[in-house]
Design a protein around this motif. Structure first.
Motif, short mmCIF file in Angstrom:
data_model
loop_
_atom_site.label_atom_id
_atom_site.label_comp_id
_atom_site.label_asym_id
_atom_site.label_seq_id
_atom_site.Cartn_x
_atom_site.Cartn_y
_atom_site.Cartn_z
N VAL A 56 12.34 -7.30 -3.01
CA VAL A 56 13.87 -6.96 -3.60
C VAL A 56 13.91 -7.84 -4.81
CG1 VAL A 56 16.32 -7.15 -2.95
CG2 VAL A 56 14.54 -6.72 -0.99
N SER A 57 14.27 -7.23 -5.81
CA SER A 57 14.36 -7.94 -6.83
C SER A 57 15.76 -7.32 -7.74
CB SER A 57 13.24 -7.65 -8.22
OG SER A 57 13.06 -6.33 -8.22
N SER A 58 16.50 -8.21 -8.50
CA SER A 58 17.37 -7.72 -9.41
C SER A 58 17.20 -8.42 -10.72
CB SER A 58 18.77 -7.98 -8.58
OG SER A 58 18.90 -9.55 -8.45
N SER A 59 17.90 -7.74 -11.55
CA SER A 59 18.16 -8.37 -12.89
C SER A 59 19.26 -7.79 -13.63
CB SER A 59 16.84 -7.73 -13.85
OG SER A 59 17.13 -6.32 -13.99
N ASP A 60 19.52 -8.06 -15.00
CA ASP A 60 20.83 -7.70 -15.52
C ASP A 60 20.80 -6.22 -15.66
OD1 ASP A 60 21.52 -10.37 -16.18
OD2 ASP A 60 20.42 -10.13 -18.23
N GLY A 61 19.92 -5.32 -15.33
CA GLY A 61 20.03 -4.00 -15.31
C GLY A 61 20.12 -3.35 -14.16
N GLY A 62 20.17 -4.22 -12.97
CA GLY A 62 20.34 -3.55 -11.54
C GLY A 62 19.53 -4.26 -10.69
N GLY A 63 19.45 -3.72 -9.45
CA GLY A 63 18.46 -3.92 -8.43
C GLY A 63 17.55 -3.14 -7.95
N VAL A 64 16.35 -3.53 -7.55
CA VAL A 64 15.37 -2.64 -6.70
C VAL A 64 14.83 -3.22 -5.51
CG1 VAL A 64 13.04 -1.62 -7.34
CG2 VAL A 64 14.57 -2.06 -9.25
N ILE A 65 14.50 -2.02 -4.72
CA ILE A 65 13.86 -2.37 -3.27
C ILE A 65 12.77 -1.51 -3.52
CG2 ILE A 65 13.96 -2.15 -0.91
CD1 ILE A 65 16.98 -2.35 -1.00
N ARG A 66 11.65 -2.33 -3.56
CA ARG A 66 10.09 -1.70 -3.63
C ARG A 66 9.59 -1.75 -2.24
NH1 ARG A 66 4.81 -1.64 -4.14
NH2 ARG A 66 4.00 -0.26 -6.01
N MET A 67 9.16 -0.68 -1.64
CA MET A 67 8.66 -0.61 -0.33
C MET A 67 7.34 0.18 -0.39
SD MET A 67 12.03 0.66 1.50
CE MET A 67 12.54 1.89 0.23
N SER A 68 6.32 -0.31 0.33
CA SER A 68 4.94 0.55 0.24
C SER A 68 4.53 0.70 1.61
CB SER A 68 4.06 -0.16 -0.83
OG SER A 68 3.75 -1.14 -0.52
N TRP A 69 3.59 2.06 1.85
CA TRP A 69 3.01 2.03 3.03
C TRP A 69 1.20 2.41 2.81
CZ3 TRP A 69 7.96 3.44 2.00
CH2 TRP A 69 8.62 3.06 2.84
N PRO A 70 0.39 2.04 3.49
CA PRO A 70 -1.11 2.54 3.29
C PRO A 70 -1.03 3.77 3.66
CG PRO A 70 -0.72 1.21 5.33
CD PRO A 70 0.70 1.28 5.10
N VAL A 71 -1.90 4.81 2.67
CA VAL A 71 -2.15 6.23 2.91
C VAL A 71 -3.63 6.23 3.69
CG1 VAL A 71 -0.56 6.80 1.28
CG2 VAL A 71 -2.84 6.28 0.60
N SER A 72 -3.54 7.17 4.53
CA SER A 72 -4.88 7.48 5.10
C SER A 72 -5.76 8.21 4.16
CB SER A 72 -4.49 8.37 6.18
OG SER A 72 -3.66 8.16 7.15
N ALA A 73 -7.23 7.74 4.25
CA ALA A 73 -8.21 8.49 3.34
C ALA A 73 -8.04 9.95 3.63
CB ALA A 73 -9.24 7.76 3.54
N PRO A 74 -8.21 10.57 2.57
CA PRO A 74 -8.47 12.11 3.00
C PRO A 74 -9.69 12.38 3.64
CG PRO A 74 -9.01 11.56 0.55
CD PRO A 74 -8.58 10.31 1.35
N PRO A 75 -9.69 13.43 4.53
CA PRO A 75 -10.82 13.64 5.41
C PRO A 75 -12.20 13.99 4.46
CG PRO A 75 -9.27 15.38 5.66
CD PRO A 75 -8.65 14.36 4.63
N VAL A 76 -13.24 13.36 4.95
CA VAL A 76 -14.45 13.78 4.42
C VAL A 76 -15.01 15.11 4.77
CG1 VAL A 76 -16.75 12.85 3.99
CG2 VAL A 76 -14.69 11.27 4.21
N VAL A 77 -15.39 15.95 3.95
CA VAL A 77 -15.99 17.19 4.10
C VAL A 77 -17.51 17.24 4.26
CG1 VAL A 77 -15.70 19.67 3.89
CG2 VAL A 77 -13.90 18.25 3.65
N ALA A 78 -18.26 17.44 5.15
CA ALA A 78 -19.79 17.54 5.00
C ALA A 78 -19.97 18.59 4.28
CB ALA A 78 -20.20 17.45 6.40
N PRO A 79 -20.97 18.60 3.68
CA PRO A 79 -21.66 19.83 2.67
C PRO A 79 -22.39 20.72 3.67
CG PRO A 79 -22.88 17.86 2.14
CD PRO A 79 -21.78 17.53 3.10
#
Length: 141
Positions: free
Chosen positions: A118-141
């Motif tokens: 959570v941050s704020s400045s003279d321009g306003g506030g921001v809530i930044r949230m993040s989550w991990p993503v799953s690796a794309p499935p590996v397709v065998a040749p």
């Protein structure tokens, strides 16, 4: 890096739309299905907080939501345009009667999201949230 930006007027009825968009983009980015409810709830809390700040401070600018897909993470930034005043700078609030409600919303978000800033400045506030993503499935040749 794919990015989706959403702006909406500070009306409570638009929060639901932001939650739905966030969940759809998170799913597409590869966020685990078991975490999507947490994404929805956290975005709902952050957007409700921003709407409340805008309405209580008479800000007519839209609330902004930026959803970004990076290599291993999916992040959401919810921004308000309420400038920092007085001792409430950390939360983007002044010494208003809504501080308890604001702190409760931030506590709920912190409970739902492991990586939140959570941050704020003279321009306003921001809530930044993040989550991990799953690796794309590996397709065998």
């Amino acid at each position: 890096m794919a990015t989706v930006e959403l702006r909406f007027s500070a009306q409570p009825e638009h929060v639901r739309t932001a939650r739905l968009v966030a969940a759809a983009v998170a799913r597409r980015a590869g966020v685990d299905e078991a975490v999507l409810d947490e994404v929805r709830l956290a975005v709902g809390e952050a957007c409700s907080r921003a709407v409340g700040l805008h309405r209580s401070h008479g800000v007519t600018a839209p609330v902004r939501v930026v959803l970004s897909e990076e290599e291993k993470t999916f992040s959401i930034e919810v921004g308000d345009e309420v400038t920092t005043v007085g001792s409430g700078a950390a939360s983007g609030r002044s010494d208003d009667e809504g501080d308890g409600e604001d702190e409760m919303g931030l506590a709920v978000i912190s409970g739902l999201v492991d990586d939140v800033e959570v941050s704020s400045s003279d321009g306003g506030g921001v809530i930044r949230m993040s989550w991990p993503v799953s690796a794309p499935p590996v397709v065998a040749p």
